[in-house]
Design a protein around this motif. Structure first.
Motif, mmCIF file in Angstrom:
data_model
loop_
_atom_site.group_PDB
_atom_site.id
_atom_site.type_symbol
_atom_site.label_atom_id
_atom_site.label_comp_id
_atom_site.label_asym_id
_atom_site.label_seq_id
_atom_site.Cartn_x
_atom_site.Cartn_y
_atom_site.Cartn_z
ATOM 1 N N ASN A 145 25.815 -18.954 5.940
ATOM 2 C CA ASN A 145 27.019 -19.565 5.359
ATOM 3 C C ASN A 145 28.189 -18.623 5.601
ATOM 4 O O ASN A 145 28.417 -17.691 4.826
ATOM 5 C CB ASN A 145 26.804 -19.806 3.868
ATOM 6 N N LYS A 193 23.822 -11.774 8.465
ATOM 7 C CA LYS A 193 23.033 -12.919 8.928
ATOM 8 C C LYS A 193 21.578 -12.793 8.480
ATOM 9 O O LYS A 193 20.969 -13.782 8.033
ATOM 10 C CB LYS A 193 23.111 -13.009 10.450
ATOM 11 N N GLN A 244 21.317 -13.538 4.772
ATOM 12 C CA GLN A 244 21.577 -14.955 4.517
ATOM 13 C C GLN A 244 20.356 -15.795 4.882
ATOM 14 O O GLN A 244 19.931 -16.663 4.105
ATOM 15 C CB GLN A 244 22.782 -15.402 5.341
ATOM 16 N N LEU A 245 19.789 -15.550 6.046
ATOM 17 C CA LEU A 245 18.630 -16.325 6.492
ATOM 18 C C LEU A 245 17.433 -16.092 5.587
ATOM 19 O O LEU A 245 16.663 -17.020 5.298
ATOM 20 C CB LEU A 245 18.290 -15.950 7.932
ATOM 21 N N THR A 303 18.532 -18.069 2.106
ATOM 22 C CA THR A 303 18.824 -19.515 2.099
ATOM 23 C C THR A 303 18.329 -20.244 3.335
ATOM 24 O O THR A 303 18.364 -21.467 3.380
ATOM 25 C CB THR A 303 20.343 -19.747 1.979
ATOM 26 N N GLY A 304 17.892 -19.511 4.347
ATOM 27 C CA GLY A 304 17.425 -20.158 5.553
ATOM 28 C C GLY A 304 18.527 -20.555 6.508
ATOM 29 O O GLY A 304 18.275 -21.123 7.574
ATOM 30 N N ARG A 305 19.790 -20.272 6.151
ATOM 31 C CA ARG A 305 20.918 -20.577 7.041
ATOM 32 C C ARG A 305 22.028 -19.568 6.787
ATOM 33 O O ARG A 305 22.028 -18.863 5.780
ATOM 34 C CB ARG A 305 21.442 -21.996 6.804
#
Length: 783
Positions: free
Chosen positions: A432, A421, A424-425, A428-430
């Motif tokens: 997936n 997490k 990912q954040l 990409t800021g989110r």
């Protein structure tokens, strides 16, 4: 100080921090030279080593500078985010602070008129980066620094224990530079990670492996001679890590060493056992077990991560699909660096531990005089990390083993999900979730970490809000299983009743996985309903259960399931959870550890699974790292190999050893090979005499078997062969004995503490040795 603060905030503009090093220490000060740390490091691998070699050419002039000159530490922060590169900048600040601290300590000592005249140390303070290739002189200074400030003793004498701690901390300093850079590259580049979960790691002593892997053996040898010690003496002070016992742990440690050398993004997970398996002693001819003492002194190779903690629960009940544990503890991370050979890549082995928690100390009981009761709440959790493979003859022992396994799985899977997490954040800021299996691969070393799959299901559904189908798709593509056991009776199976009580939410998940699997099996052509039923029962996760409810069956249901009538007075077999079956069903891949082993897995042990999923099954031949198991442990033979191959590249590519074939008949090679072998046999003979008192002739054939003592591992057959050989020699005439090849038989291994028959085998081996080795008539023909 302002420069450090700005660098720590992640400013992209390079700042220069100037720190005056401490003055001469008793006339033996050393300048640290100029160091530069680049926060936005593009590579972690061999370029780092190349840079070290390039800087080596100019180090002579740097070494001649005096400690009173300025030390420039140029810090270039990455600017990729508020936290990126902070570890690197903190390392620079720590180096400067260390220099300031050392100077202050010297001034304070001088002010008080204290004298430390036993040993005079050249002090070199920690460097912030390894770009400057260090010499034996700078290594000696750095060891001196750590002896004085990191590994102090009173009075200040450079004894072997202190020499070991100071040397280890000096080497670790080199590792931390590489370690931080490797970690930062993983955070920045977000590669697919392989996470290796194992209940044991048998990686032996760290100092000897690390100093050679980073290519500084010669420098540390020369540096320690300045203090009157050899590197080998210092290395011998290290106590073997009590993290493993046999082939399972050896394989795990070799994988990590090789993965680091190949610059692969791999991370290991295990438990930090305080007392290991046990330390073996032979008293009155029998094996005695005492606790390992490897953590009785400081372990310089581990870093406690106070900020990396995860809750792990037990018991309780499930409310609205969410688990409400009755008991909960915290897993705290301890990281151990695993350096690659001839590369700056340094990966991690993360070990989980249960720390003392003040909230669980019952002060009321303690003040009432109930001192043991005051500690009980804490002790029951600390037992998780006390002993590797606690005795399981009792119900309490079985429960403790299961708790250990879940503790490892839960903490590791929470950490893996958190890492996924976070990266990912950052990118990409989110989050997936569909890319989880593209970024994460979990390898379960045997069935001990089998609960990783249902635990990951629980985290994804209960904590992250994913539905069953999405979570199952992720888990079935992420988890992988290494099988080590082909004997059906040796495959791990846990009491379903115990698991229902201890892990109620996981049992809900396991029942659904099992139900879905049973439903997915279809009748094959010409397969009868009874044959299908038997096949389902053989492959299912839950055994001895009612197939309709997957709960404990009634006598009536048991009678329906059995070909023979079940008497109500008979005790029904207990329902169990078969961990190997669950690992195969949940896993993307299943592998054996040798070609023959994998064939047996496919054709016998798990034949039914192989027929359903032939694509899942692979072979990964068991092996060893060529560094610890040849290059480093046998320097005499390694020198011969390197000479005749005209390269030492074989240390990371064993296929090059095939180049020796063309020299096989060369008399010069044969003689060098023979001498190398003799040299190592002489070292071994000296070691054996020191440990056992027995003198063994180096002209004899050495016949060695080292494995865990077990009935099926043939130590009993081996010692019976020794008895047979002894009796044959005893019956020979002097003329016949002249044709006997002298032989030394060495058997090494531990019998599990509660394995009575294995301990009797140890007793027999000791008794035979006592008889044979003291028979003057046999002499050196057999030892």
């Amino acid at each position: 100080q302002a420069g450090w603060r700005e660098a720590a905030r992640g400013r992209s503009k390079p700042r220069t921090v100037r720190v005056r090093a401490a003055g001469k220490d008793q006339g033996q000060g050393r300048d640290q030279g100029q160091t530069a740390m680049k926060g936005d490091r593009k590579t972690v691998g061999k370029r780092g080593v190349a840079n070290e070699k390039k800087h080596a050419k100019g180090e002579t002039t740097v070494q001649k500078k005096r400690a009173s000159e300025q030390v420039n530490a140029k810090v270039s922060a990455t600017g990729r985010g508020p936290n990126t590169g902070s570890l690197l900048t903190v390392a620079v600040a720590a180096a400067a602070a260390g220099s300031y601290f050392g100077k202050a300590m010297q001034k304070r000592a001088q002010k008080k008129g204290l004298e430390e005249n036993q040993v005079s140390f050249p002090l070199v303070f920690p460097e912030a980066d390894s770009a400057l290739r260090i010499s034996a002189e700078s290594v000696a200074g750095n060891i001196g620094y750590h002896a004085k400030f990191s590994a102090p003793s009173s009075p200040l004498r450079f004894t072997l224990p202190q020499a070991y701690l100071a040397t280890a901390q000096s080497v670790e300093e080199r590792l931390v530079e590489r370690w931080d850079a490797t970690y930062n590259s993983f955070e920045r580049d977000n590669p697919k990670m392989a996470y290796y979960l194992s209940m044991e790691y048998l990686h032996g002593r760290t100092l000897s492996n690390a100093v050679r892997n980073i290519g500084l053996k010669g420098e540390y040898e020369s540096a320690l001679l300045k203090f009157g010690h050899t590197l080998e003496e210092v290395e011998a002070e290290e106590r073997d890590a009590g993290l493993g016992n046999g082939g399972l742990g050896r394989l795990a440690s070799c994988f990590l060493d090789s993965a680091a050398t190949l610059e692969l993004p791999v991370w290991g997970y295990g438990l930090r056992y305080k007392y290991g398996l046990f330390k073996q002693k032979i008293e009155d001819g029998v094996q005695k077990e005492v606790a390992e003492d490897w953590l009785d002194i400081a372990n310089p190779w581990e870093v406690r991560r106070d900020q990396v903690k995860y809750p792990v629960g037990f018991y309780g009940n499930v409310v609205d699909g969410k688990w409400k544990p009755d008991e909960q503890t915290e897993a705290t991370a301890y990281d151990v660096p695993i350096p690659g050979y001839n590369t700056a890549n340094t990966i991690s082995l993360r070990l989980w531990n249960v720390e003392a928690d003040s909230s669980r100390f019952d002060l009321k009981h303690f003040n009432a005089g109930e001192h043991v009761a005051a500690h009980e709440p804490q002790l029951k959790f600390e037992d998780f990390c006390s002993v590797l493979y606690p005795g399981d003859d009792s119900a309490q022992g079985k429960a403790l083993r299961l708790k250990q396994q879940y503790f490892l799985c839960s903490a590791s899977m929470q950490d893996i999900v958190a890492t996924f997490k976070r990266r990912q954040l950052a990118q990409t800021g989110r989050v997936n979730w569909s890319s989880f299996s593209e970024k994460v691969s979990v390898q379960m070393n045997d069935t001990h970490p089998a609960l990783s799959a249902p635990e990951l299901m629980r985290i994804l559904m209960d904590n992250e809000g994913l539905d069953w189908d999405t979570a199952w798709k992720i888990v079935s593509k992420t988890c992988n299983y290494t099988n080590h056991t082909i004997l059906p009776e040796a495959l791990e199976a846990w009491s379903m009743d115990v698991m229902d009580n201890m892990l109620p939410r996981h049992m809900e998940i396991i029942r659904r996985i099992d139900s879905n699997f049973r439903t997915s099996l279809k009748r094959k052509a010409r397969e009868t309903n009874e044959a299908l039923r038997q096949r389902v029962e053989e492959m299912a996760i839950l055994a001895n259960v009612d197939p309709a409810t997957l709960m404990r069956p009634s006598v009536k249901v048991a009678s329906m399931l059995s070909a023979a009538r079940v008497d109500e007075s008979e005790k029904l077999p207990d329902p169990v959870v078969r961990m190997a079956n669950m690992s195969i069903i949940c896993g993307a891949h299943v592998n054996g550890v040798a070609a023959l082993h994998t064939d047996i897995v496919k054709k016998e042990t798990f034949e039914s699974f192989y027929k359903v999923w032939p694509e899942k099954f692979q072979n990964k031949t068991n092996g060893v790292t060529p560094r610890r198991w040849l290059a480093w442990c046998n320097p005499s033979l390694s020198k011969v190999i390197t000479k005749w191959l005209e390269t030492d590249d074989w240390i990371s590519d064993l296929s090059l050893l095939k180049g020796l074939e063309k020299f096989a008949q060369n008399p010069e090679l044969q003689e060098e090979w023979k001498q190398a072998k003799l040299e190592m046999k002489e070292r071994l003979a000296s070691f054996v005499e020191d440990k056992t008192g027995y003198q063994i002739p180096t002209s004899s054939m050495f016949d060695t078997q080292i494995k865990r003592i077990h009935e099926y591992k043939r130590q009993l057959l081996n010692i019976l062969a020794v008895v047979h050989r002894y009796k044959k020699i005893k019956s020979m005439t002097p003329a016949e004995r002249k044709d006997v090849v002298p032989k030394v038989v060495m058997i090494g291994g531990k019998a599990f503490a509660t394995y009575v028959q294995a301990k009797r085998i140890v007793q027999l081996i000791v008794a035979v040795a006592e008889k044979v080795n003291n028979d003057e008539d046999i002499g050196d023909l057999l030892k």
